[in-house]
Write a protein that holds these residues in place. Structure first.
Motif, PDB file in Angstrom:
ATOM      1  N   VAL A  90      -3.718   1.518  -2.074  1.00 50.66           N
ATOM      2  CA  VAL A  90      -3.308   1.975  -3.467  1.00 50.66           C
ATOM      3  C   VAL A  90      -2.025   1.339  -3.626  1.00 50.66           C
ATOM      4  CG1 VAL A  90      -2.645   3.863  -4.778  1.00 50.66           C
ATOM      5  CG2 VAL A  90      -4.475   4.238  -3.282  1.00 50.66           C
ATOM      6  N   PRO A  91      -1.770   0.602  -4.616  1.00 52.86           N
ATOM      7  CA  PRO A  91      -0.478  -0.190  -4.841  1.00 52.86           C
ATOM      8  C   PRO A  91       0.789   0.420  -5.389  1.00 52.86           C
ATOM      9  CG  PRO A  91      -2.362  -1.024  -6.399  1.00 52.86           C
ATOM     10  CD  PRO A  91      -2.885  -0.013  -5.427  1.00 52.86           C
ATOM     11  N   HIS A  92       1.799   0.258  -5.077  1.00 51.88           N
ATOM     12  CA  HIS A  92       2.771   1.120  -5.527  1.00 51.88           C
ATOM     13  C   HIS A  92       3.071   0.634  -6.849  1.00 51.88           C
ATOM     14  CE1 HIS A  92       5.075   2.320  -2.040  1.00 51.88           C
ATOM     15  NE2 HIS A  92       4.569   1.168  -1.254  1.00 51.88           N
ATOM     16  N   THR A  93       3.739   1.550  -7.726  1.00 52.45           N
ATOM     17  CA  THR A  93       4.251   1.016  -8.909  1.00 52.45           C
ATOM     18  C   THR A  93       5.606   0.213  -8.753  1.00 52.45           C
ATOM     19  OG1 THR A  93       5.823   3.007  -9.372  1.00 52.45           O
ATOM     20  CG2 THR A  93       3.328   3.325 -10.078  1.00 52.45           C
ATOM     21  N   ASP A  94       5.788  -0.627  -9.636  1.00 52.50           N
ATOM     22  CA  ASP A  94       7.023  -1.297  -9.595  1.00 52.50           C
ATOM     23  C   ASP A  94       8.419  -0.491  -9.246  1.00 52.50           C
ATOM     24  OD1 ASP A  94       5.655  -3.780 -10.073  1.00 52.50           O
ATOM     25  OD2 ASP A  94       6.322  -3.901 -11.899  1.00 52.50           O
ATOM     26  N   GLU A  95       8.422   0.739  -9.916  1.00 53.73           N
ATOM     27  CA  GLU A  95       9.489   1.577  -9.771  1.00 53.73           C
ATOM     28  C   GLU A  95       9.510   2.258  -8.323  1.00 53.73           C
ATOM     29  OE1 GLU A  95      11.077   5.931 -11.535  1.00 53.73           O
ATOM     30  OE2 GLU A  95       9.382   4.742 -12.548  1.00 53.73           O
ATOM     31  N   THR A  96       8.232   2.605  -7.783  1.00 51.73           N
ATOM     32  CA  THR A  96       8.212   3.294  -6.443  1.00 51.73           C
ATOM     33  C   THR A  96       8.434   2.256  -5.549  1.00 51.73           C
ATOM     34  OG1 THR A  96       6.095   3.085  -6.232  1.00 51.73           O
ATOM     35  CG2 THR A  96       6.750   5.174  -7.218  1.00 51.73           C
ATOM     36  N   PHE A  97       7.933   1.153  -5.768  1.00 48.36           N
ATOM     37  CA  PHE A  97       8.005   0.037  -4.683  1.00 48.36           C
ATOM     38  C   PHE A  97       9.712  -0.306  -4.666  1.00 48.36           C
ATOM     39  CE2 PHE A  97       8.241  -4.135  -2.758  1.00 48.36           C
ATOM     40  CZ  PHE A  97       7.372  -4.272  -1.914  1.00 48.36           C
ATOM     41  N   ASN A  98      10.186  -0.527  -5.865  1.00 49.75           N
ATOM     42  CA  ASN A  98      11.743  -0.908  -5.626  1.00 49.75           C
ATOM     43  C   ASN A  98      12.772   0.158  -5.252  1.00 49.75           C
ATOM     44  OD1 ASN A  98      11.190  -3.390  -6.884  1.00 49.75           O
ATOM     45  ND2 ASN A  98      11.457  -2.894  -8.997  1.00 49.75           N
ATOM     46  N   GLN A  99      12.344   1.376  -5.571  1.00 51.95           N
ATOM     47  CA  GLN A  99      13.140   2.366  -5.006  1.00 51.95           C
ATOM     48  C   GLN A  99      13.259   2.157  -3.415  1.00 51.95           C
ATOM     49  OE1 GLN A  99      11.685   6.053  -6.944  1.00 51.95           O
ATOM     50  NE2 GLN A  99      13.016   5.731  -8.671  1.00 51.95           N
ATOM     51  N   ASP A 157       0.906  -1.148  -0.152  1.00 58.00           N
ATOM     52  CA  ASP A 157       0.091  -0.070   0.043  1.00 58.00           C
ATOM     53  C   ASP A 157       0.828   1.159  -0.011  1.00 58.00           C
ATOM     54  OD1 ASP A 157      -1.991   1.946   0.439  1.00 58.00           O
ATOM     55  OD2 ASP A 157      -2.858   1.045   2.185  1.00 58.00           O
ATOM     56  N   SER A 158       0.851   2.177  -1.325  1.00 57.33           N
ATOM     57  CA  SER A 158       1.515   3.096  -1.237  1.00 57.33           C
ATOM     58  C   SER A 158       1.128   4.462  -0.632  1.00 57.33           C
ATOM     59  CB  SER A 158       1.691   3.777  -2.805  1.00 57.33           C
ATOM     60  OG  SER A 158       0.561   4.123  -2.984  1.00 57.33           O
ATOM     61  N   ARG A 159       0.187   4.477   0.305  1.00 61.55           N
ATOM     62  CA  ARG A 159      -0.439   5.647   0.901  1.00 61.55           C
ATOM     63  C   ARG A 159       0.416   6.067   2.117  1.00 61.55           C
ATOM     64  NH1 ARG A 159      -6.224   3.905   2.544  1.00 61.55           N
ATOM     65  NH2 ARG A 159      -5.178   2.085   2.884  1.00 61.55           N
ATOM     66  N   TRP A 160       1.078   5.028   2.745  1.00 60.86           N
ATOM     67  CA  TRP A 160       2.192   5.370   3.746  1.00 60.86           C
ATOM     68  C   TRP A 160       3.391   4.621   3.678  1.00 60.86           C
ATOM     69  CZ3 TRP A 160      -3.142   4.319   4.614  1.00 60.86           C
ATOM     70  CH2 TRP A 160      -3.771   5.058   5.085  1.00 60.86           C
ATOM     71  N   PRO A 161       4.577   5.036   4.035  1.00 61.49           N
ATOM     72  CA  PRO A 161       5.717   4.388   4.221  1.00 61.49           C
ATOM     73  C   PRO A 161       5.418   3.193   5.268  1.00 61.49           C
ATOM     74  CG  PRO A 161       6.458   6.482   3.702  1.00 61.49           C
ATOM     75  CD  PRO A 161       4.742   6.555   3.942  1.00 61.49           C
TER      76      PRO A 161
END
Length: 135
Positions: free
Chosen positions: A116-125, A30-34
């Motif tokens: 809200v799922p991370h994109t692959d790019e934001t998740f990997n970063q 979930d990308s809404r919060w680290p």
């Protein structure tokens, strides 16, 4: 000791980043919060008091280690740490970076809105930064 098995919901909601001495360190999808989830790699544990006293101490140390890394990475206004486990009984500890004005500030994140799922790019970063800080 019987083998450790990860609850299916934790497996689907997060991805493993690293193994500390006790815990699997997992990044929430979930990308809404680290949001990091620590899961002690012990079978049939649902409460902190189910761990040995040594493991309880180690869990506390690992929570602090991950919280400091998350704070350093995000510059969060507040780090929330909680072991709730009403839905997923397997012991797991949430470590969440919060910011004044974030989607549900100052209320708790659990049960709020739709993930809200991370994109692959934001998740990997995020995963790579966090891995580096945890070493």
């Amino acid at each position: 000791m019987e083998p450790y098995a990860l609850d299916e919901r934790l497996a689907s909601d997060s991805q493993s980043l690293a193994h500390l001495e006790l815990c699997d360190v997992r990044l929430a999808r979930d990308s809404r919060w680290p949001w990091v989830i620590l899961v002690p790699r012990r079978p049939d544990v649902s409460e902190i008091f189910d761990l040995s006293e040594e493991e309880q101490s180690l869990l506390a140390q690992e929570q602090v280690h991950v919280a400091k890394a998350l704070k350093a990475m995000t510059g969060a206004d507040k780090i929330n740490i909680a072991a709730i486990g009403n839905v997923v009984r397997q012991l797991h500890v949430h470590v969440v970076a919060r910011f004044e004005g974030d989607e549900n500030w100052p209320r708790p994140i659990w049960g709020h809105g739709t993930p809200v799922p991370h994109t692959d790019e934001t998740f990997n970063q995020m995963a790579n930064k966090l891995r580096g800080l945890l070493q």
